[in-house]
Write an enzyme that holds these catalytic residues in place. Structure first.
Site, PDB file in Angstrom:
ATOM      1  N   LYS A 194       0.841  -1.199   0.000  1.00 42.43           N
ATOM      2  CA  LYS A 194       0.000   0.000   0.000  1.00 42.43           C
ATOM      3  C   LYS A 194       0.878   1.253   0.000  1.00 42.43           C
ATOM      4  O   LYS A 194       1.548   1.558   0.981  1.00 42.43           O
ATOM      5  CB  LYS A 194      -0.897   0.042   1.244  1.00 42.43           C
ATOM      6  CG  LYS A 194      -1.973   1.124   1.084  1.00 42.43           C
ATOM      7  CD  LYS A 194      -2.558   1.607   2.386  1.00 42.43           C
ATOM      8  CE  LYS A 194      -1.844   2.765   2.995  1.00 42.43           C
ATOM      9  NZ  LYS A 194      -1.792   3.999   2.197  1.00 42.43           N
ATOM     10  N   GLY A 246       6.888   4.828   7.984  1.00 43.32           N
ATOM     11  CA  GLY A 246       6.031   6.000   8.212  1.00 43.32           C
ATOM     12  C   GLY A 246       6.311   6.601   9.573  1.00 43.32           C
ATOM     13  O   GLY A 246       7.419   6.463  10.113  1.00 43.32           O
ATOM     14  N   GLU A 268      10.096   1.180   9.998  1.00 43.99           N
ATOM     15  CA  GLU A 268      11.049   2.253   9.664  1.00 43.99           C
ATOM     16  C   GLU A 268      10.331   3.553   9.959  1.00 43.99           C
ATOM     17  O   GLU A 268       9.420   3.947   9.217  1.00 43.99           O
ATOM     18  CB  GLU A 268      11.438   2.182   8.187  1.00 43.99           C
ATOM     19  CG  GLU A 268      12.221   0.952   7.797  1.00 43.99           C
ATOM     20  CD  GLU A 268      13.621   0.916   8.385  1.00 43.99           C
ATOM     21  OE1 GLU A 268      14.087   1.944   8.915  1.00 43.99           O
ATOM     22  OE2 GLU A 268      14.236  -0.155   8.330  1.00 43.99           O
ATOM     23  N   CYS A 302      13.285  11.235   6.339  1.00 40.74           N
ATOM     24  CA  CYS A 302      13.240  10.636   7.679  1.00 40.74           C
ATOM     25  C   CYS A 302      14.555  10.803   8.412  1.00 40.74           C
ATOM     26  O   CYS A 302      14.586  11.033   9.612  1.00 40.74           O
ATOM     27  CB  CYS A 302      12.887   9.169   7.563  1.00 40.74           C
ATOM     28  SG  CYS A 302      13.876   8.318   6.337  1.00 40.74           S
ATOM     29  N   GLU A 403       9.856  15.891  15.115  1.00 35.87           N
ATOM     30  CA  GLU A 403      10.154  15.790  13.683  1.00 35.87           C
ATOM     31  C   GLU A 403       9.269  16.785  12.929  1.00 35.87           C
ATOM     32  O   GLU A 403       8.042  16.693  12.986  1.00 35.87           O
ATOM     33  CB  GLU A 403       9.865  14.357  13.212  1.00 35.87           C
ATOM     34  CG  GLU A 403      10.267  14.129  11.778  1.00 35.87           C
ATOM     35  CD  GLU A 403       9.936  12.725  11.293  1.00 35.87           C
ATOM     36  OE1 GLU A 403       8.825  12.228  11.598  1.00 35.87           O
ATOM     37  OE2 GLU A 403      10.777  12.129  10.599  1.00 35.87           O
TER      38      GLU A 403
HETATM   39  P1  NAD Z   1       2.290   8.124   8.000  1.00 36.81           P
HETATM   40  O1  NAD Z   1       2.668   7.338   9.191  1.00 36.81           O
HETATM   41  O2  NAD Z   1       1.232   9.131   8.124  1.00 36.81           O
HETATM   42  O3  NAD Z   1       1.832   7.152   6.810  1.00 36.81           O
HETATM   43  C1  NAD Z   1       2.675   6.135   6.327  1.00 36.81           C
HETATM   44  C2  NAD Z   1       1.829   5.123   5.588  1.00 36.81           C
HETATM   45  O4  NAD Z   1       0.962   4.487   6.526  1.00 36.81           O
HETATM   46  C3  NAD Z   1       0.926   5.720   4.513  1.00 36.81           C
HETATM   47  O5  NAD Z   1       0.854   4.839   3.410  1.00 36.81           O
HETATM   48  C4  NAD Z   1      -0.413   5.798   5.227  1.00 36.81           C
HETATM   49  O6  NAD Z   1      -1.520   5.790   4.356  1.00 36.81           O
HETATM   50  C5  NAD Z   1      -0.366   4.543   6.074  1.00 36.81           C
HETATM   51  N1  NAD Z   1      -1.259   4.547   7.241  1.00 36.81           N
HETATM   52  C6  NAD Z   1      -1.742   5.612   7.920  1.00 36.81           C
HETATM   53  N2  NAD Z   1      -2.561   5.195   8.917  1.00 36.81           N
HETATM   54  C7  NAD Z   1      -2.569   3.841   8.882  1.00 36.81           C
HETATM   55  C8  NAD Z   1      -3.198   2.835   9.664  1.00 36.81           C
HETATM   56  N3  NAD Z   1      -3.999   3.140  10.679  1.00 36.81           N
HETATM   57  N4  NAD Z   1      -2.978   1.536   9.353  1.00 36.81           N
HETATM   58  C9  NAD Z   1      -2.160   1.203   8.341  1.00 36.81           C
HETATM   59  N5  NAD Z   1      -1.543   2.118   7.543  1.00 36.81           N
HETATM   60  C10 NAD Z   1      -1.732   3.422   7.819  1.00 36.81           C
HETATM   61  O7  NAD Z   1       3.661   8.753   7.447  1.00 36.81           O
HETATM   62  P2  NAD Z   1       3.851   9.737   6.199  1.00 36.81           P
HETATM   63  O8  NAD Z   1       3.337  11.068   6.629  1.00 36.81           O
HETATM   64  O9  NAD Z   1       3.351   9.109   4.962  1.00 36.81           O
HETATM   65  O10 NAD Z   1       5.444   9.769   6.082  1.00 36.81           O
HETATM   66  C11 NAD Z   1       6.246  10.535   6.874  1.00 36.81           C
HETATM   67  C12 NAD Z   1       6.815   9.728   8.021  1.00 36.81           C
HETATM   68  O11 NAD Z   1       7.499   8.594   7.515  1.00 36.81           O
HETATM   69  C13 NAD Z   1       7.856  10.514   8.792  1.00 36.81           C
HETATM   70  O12 NAD Z   1       7.688  10.287  10.167  1.00 36.81           O
HETATM   71  C14 NAD Z   1       9.168   9.931   8.302  1.00 36.81           C
HETATM   72  O13 NAD Z   1      10.236  10.086   9.194  1.00 36.81           O
HETATM   73  C15 NAD Z   1       8.792   8.504   8.098  1.00 36.81           C
HETATM   74  N6  NAD Z   1       9.719   7.850   7.187  1.00 36.81           N
HETATM   75  C16 NAD Z   1      10.622   6.948   7.692  1.00 36.81           C
HETATM   76  C17 NAD Z   1      11.558   6.350   6.852  1.00 36.81           C
HETATM   77  C18 NAD Z   1      12.570   5.364   7.384  1.00 36.81           C
HETATM   78  O14 NAD Z   1      13.155   4.640   6.586  1.00 36.81           O
HETATM   79  N7  NAD Z   1      12.802   5.314   8.684  1.00 36.81           N
HETATM   80  C19 NAD Z   1      11.565   6.660   5.488  1.00 36.81           C
HETATM   81  C20 NAD Z   1      10.638   7.575   5.001  1.00 36.81           C
HETATM   82  C21 NAD Z   1       9.709   8.161   5.860  1.00 36.81           C
END
Ligand code: NAD
Length: 504
Positions: A194, A246, A268, A302, A403
């Protein structure tokens, strides 16, 4: 050019690029080797002009069910019986198809995220490099024999989970998808992935480019929102392993859902990574590293170096140079090769950054530069913000601990090595850390003392698929990339074979 005409010009340029990137393409789910339309759709926007690029399917629980079923059918039907050399060959064939569309994928990524086209192209190439690493790794997987004596042959086997559920964020869409799909497929699993609803286009296109190459159902992409699509995926009993990238808060929720059916998780998550400038550092080198570390991808990274800790002896010179470097970024149309900073990806992200700029000033930090929208009328409709530098920051301020996910640098000073380590590690996160020094002693001591899964010395980046990537503390569990990621997608079985003395 008048304000109106320059904003019209960029709109026209983007309308034509959007049409080029999306014409004759269906941005729907990809299930069982074909395009799968759903009842509901959501728009994805070009953040430069704040206009819809296209509409994309939103999968609900029944669509998730169809994808998981297709993935199991593929696994049990064909994929599980495919030998590692054959899997490797098929993955390389898919990679060739992706290589043929680098420009198309880069354009889609640029429009969907607002990243400069040069960065978007580099990330598409990074995604391909990642897949190549895992296509090769298919053929080098080994297990072990355990020495026990002559009457017992004891060995291990690595076996895939079957069907894995994978969720990616909006900031590095195609690269993140490759980090997930590469090791999962190489280990012999089928995937239901997804992407984020904000930037799903390249992930869908990537799956479409596997048509007639990978068996149907090996890759399934289910675009949609977190609650409607992500929730049912991680809750699904037949999803045997979950890998999520995320935010910390959603990661925690995903972990709890997976725990309901004892599915292992890789997480991650976010970061608030320090970059430490020691007094002997080459200032030009560390200014570049600290600027790349926070301003690449408009700070929507991230592992961004969002906290500079600089020794007080060199602080004023570092700050002066850093502020002028921040002002050198070329904010512009991401379609131009000269642009070095695009807009934030969405209005929501723009509002978040604007809020933190206010919060920092209210709490007494000094705003040295940035925080406004650029004056260029061509950029008036995009979610642009000039790169921000805050000084007079301390660890009680939210801008130093939370963050922000935008181009906001905070600079603090320290007087001793111990103080630098204390400040650096005084965070719930532990994704990355940077060290600026010419001293080998400091490099190795600090690399050991920093609580982070990734340490850069005198630079920011690169990220190679060869090395494990992932955070300590609340930045995550497990690793993407490297051999470790492959291990996360395999289960180990021990086989005891009784060997009686031979009787003839
Ligand atoms: P997010 O947590 O809002 O969403 C991430 C993904 O999870 C999206 O596809 C979203 O639709 C999905 N999601 C949201 N709610 C969910 C639920 N209840 N159940 C299952 N899936 C759900 O994050 P974002 O805003 O898309 O991305 C930014 C975040 O990602 C930042 O915190 C960043 O640091 C992190 N990130 C981490 C890495 C890493 O490798 N550590 C890499 C890139 C981004």
């Amino acid at each position: 050019m008048t304000e109106k005409s320059s904003s019209e010009a960029i709109r026209e340029r983007h309308a034509s690029a959007q049409a080029r990137a999306t014409d004759d393409r269906a941005f729907a789910a990809w299930i069982d080797g074909e395009t799968y339309e759903t009842d509901e759709t959501v728009s994805t926007y070009d953040p430069v002009v704040d206009e819809q690029i296209t509409s994309v399917s939103v999968c609900d629980a029944s669509d998730v069910e169809a994808a998981v079923e297709a993935a199991w059918d593929a696994y049990e039907g064909e994929w599980n019986g495919t030998s590692p050399p054959e899997r490797s060959r098929l993955l390389f064939e898919w990679i060739d198809a992706l290589k043929g569309q680098v420009d198309e994928l880069a354009l889609l990524e640029c429009l969907d995220t607002g990243k400069p086209i040069t960065d978007a192209r580099a990330e598409v190439e990074g995604a391909i490099d990642t897949l190549e690493y895992y296509a090769s790794a298919c053929r080098t997987q080994t297990s072990k024999t355990i020495e026990t004596g002559d009457n017992l042959h004891l060995y291990t086997r690595h076996e895939p989970y079957g069907v894995v559920g994978q969720i990616t964020p909006w900031n590095f869409p195609i690269w993140a998808a490759a980090w997930k799909l590469g090791p999962a497929l190489a280990a012999g699993n089928c995937s239901v992935l997804k992407p984020s609803a904000t930037t799903p286009l390249t992930t869908i296109r990537m799956a479409q480019l596997s048509r007639d190459i990978l068996p149907e159902g090996v890759i399934n992409v289910i675009p949609g929102t977190g609650r409607k699509t992500g929730g049912p995926l991680v809750e699904h009993d037949d999803v045997r392993k979950v890998s999520f990238t995320g935010s910390v808060s959603v990661g925690e929720h995903v972990m709890k859902s997976a725990a309901e059916h004892i599915a292992p998780v890789t997480l991650e998550l976010g970061g608030k990574s320090p970059f430490i400038v020691f007094p002997d550092a080459d200032l030009e080198t560390v200014v570049t590293a600290a600027a790349d570390g926070i301003y690449y991808s408009t700070g929507e990274i991230c592992d961004a170096f969002s906290r500079v800790l600089v020794h007080e002896d060199v602080a004023s010179e570092f700050i002066e140079r850093f502020v002028s470097r921040a002002k050198e970024y070329v904010l512009g149309d991401p379609l131009n090769e000269e642009t070095t900073m695009g807009p934030l990806t969405s209005e929501e992200q723009f509002e978040t950054v604007a809020d933190y700029v206010d919060i920092g000033q209210e709490k007494g930090a000094t705003l040295r530069t940035g925080g406004d929208r650029p004056s260029d009328p061509e950029l008036a409709d995009g979610w642009y913000v000039e790169p921000v530098v805050f000084t007079d920051v301390d660890n009680d301020m939210r801008i130093a601990t939370e963050e922000i996910f935008g181009p906001v640098q905070t600079i603090q000073t320290f007087g001793s090595y111990e103080e630098a380590m204390k400040l650096a590690n005084d965070t719930e996160f532990g994704l990355a850390a940077g060290i600026g020094t010419e001293s080998t002693d400091i490099v190795h001591r600090a690399a050991a003392d920093l609580e982070a899964g990734l340490v850069y010395v005198n630079e920011y980046g690169p990220i190679l698929p060869d090395a494990p990537y992932g955070g300590f503390k609340q930045s995550g569990i497990g690793k993407d990339l490297g051999g470790e990621a492959l291990d996360h997608y395999r289960q180990t079985k021990s086989v005891y074979v009784n060997l009686d003395d031979p009787t003839l």
